[in-house]
Design a protein around this motif. Sequence first.
Motif, PDB file in Angstrom:
ATOM      1  N   ALA A   1       3.640  -4.961  -5.701  1.00 59.28           N
ATOM      2  CA  ALA A   1       3.207  -4.831  -4.308  1.00 59.28           C
ATOM      3  C   ALA A   1       2.056  -3.842  -4.211  1.00 59.28           C
ATOM      4  N   ALA A   2       2.177  -2.745  -4.950  1.00 58.32           N
ATOM      5  CA  ALA A   2       1.129  -1.728  -4.943  1.00 58.32           C
ATOM      6  C   ALA A   2      -0.150  -2.282  -5.552  1.00 58.32           C
ATOM      7  N   GLN A   3       0.013  -3.067  -6.611  1.00 59.81           N
ATOM      8  CA  GLN A   3      -1.154  -3.655  -7.267  1.00 59.81           C
ATOM      9  C   GLN A   3      -1.869  -4.644  -6.343  1.00 59.81           C
ATOM     10  N   LEU A   4      -1.062  -5.443  -5.617  1.00 59.87           N
ATOM     11  CA  LEU A   4      -1.638  -6.415  -4.691  1.00 59.87           C
ATOM     12  C   LEU A   4      -2.385  -5.688  -3.578  1.00 59.87           C
ATOM     13  N   ALA A   5      -1.754  -4.644  -3.036  1.00 55.28           N
ATOM     14  CA  ALA A   5      -2.371  -3.867  -1.965  1.00 55.28           C
ATOM     15  C   ALA A   5      -3.682  -3.252  -2.431  1.00 55.28           C
ATOM     16  N   LYS A   6      -3.677  -2.768  -3.675  1.00 55.83           N
ATOM     17  CA  LYS A   6      -4.882  -2.159  -4.256  1.00 55.83           C
ATOM     18  C   LYS A   6      -5.992  -3.211  -4.405  1.00 55.83           C
ATOM     19  N   ALA A   7      -5.596  -4.379  -4.924  1.00 53.71           N
ATOM     20  CA  ALA A   7      -6.557  -5.465  -5.127  1.00 53.71           C
ATOM     21  C   ALA A   7      -7.160  -5.914  -3.798  1.00 53.71           C
ATOM     22  N   LEU A   8      -6.296  -5.971  -2.777  1.00 54.14           N
ATOM     23  CA  LEU A   8      -6.773  -6.391  -1.455  1.00 54.14           C
ATOM     24  C   LEU A   8      -7.732  -5.367  -0.876  1.00 54.14           C
ATOM     25  N   ALA A   9      -7.385  -4.106  -1.045  1.00 53.93           N
ATOM     26  CA  ALA A   9      -8.222  -3.030  -0.517  1.00 53.93           C
ATOM     27  C   ALA A   9      -9.580  -3.033  -1.215  1.00 53.93           C
ATOM     28  N   GLU A  10      -9.557  -3.240  -2.528  1.00 49.84           N
ATOM     29  CA  GLU A  10     -10.804  -3.261  -3.303  1.00 49.84           C
ATOM     30  C   GLU A  10     -11.678  -4.451  -2.915  1.00 49.84           C
ATOM     31  N   ALA A  11     -11.026  -5.545  -2.591  1.00 54.90           N
ATOM     32  CA  ALA A  11     -11.754  -6.742  -2.184  1.00 54.90           C
ATOM     33  C   ALA A  11     -12.165  -6.663  -0.714  1.00 54.90           C
ATOM     34  N   GLY A  12     -11.728  -5.622  -0.019  1.00 56.88           N
ATOM     35  CA  GLY A  12     -12.052  -5.453   1.392  1.00 56.88           C
ATOM     36  C   GLY A  12     -11.341  -6.459   2.264  1.00 56.88           C
ATOM     37  N   MET A  13     -10.136  -6.852   1.841  1.00 56.07           N
ATOM     38  CA  MET A  13      -9.366  -7.866   2.571  1.00 56.07           C
ATOM     39  C   MET A  13      -8.020  -7.320   3.017  1.00 56.07           C
TER      40      MET A  13
END
Length: 113
Positions: free
Chosen positions: A22-34
């Motif tokens: 979940a943390a990884q997904l949240a990080k990926a989303l934040a990095e992608a600006g989504m």
Amino acid sequence: MKRKKTPGSGRKKGSKNKLNRAAQLAKALAEAGMTPLEYMLYVMRDPKVRPERRDEMAKAAAPYLHAKRAPENRDGHTIPPMIYTHPPLEAQCVTCGEYHPGDCPKREKQVVH
Ligand SMILES: [Zn+2]
């Protein structure tokens, strides 16, 4: 009796547990600006993604974008929401027939012969 730990057994340090994923997904989303919703819509609109996965994303995103339809009767008229009225918690008064706690407030008004 304590069992001896088998070397190399158990979950590896930093393995993908639920929280990490979940943390990884949240990080990926934040990095992608989504935001998660934007991600769902992005996957839903991507023609290269499996149709089953796109369907899943559409279903997951729908409640955040569309209001739930109000129930209708056969004529297409909206059925008003049911309003539940809790029955009185006090017992019905034998003197006045109303529901109130303790002695009857109307009893004093009655003429006693
Ligand atoms: Zn009463």
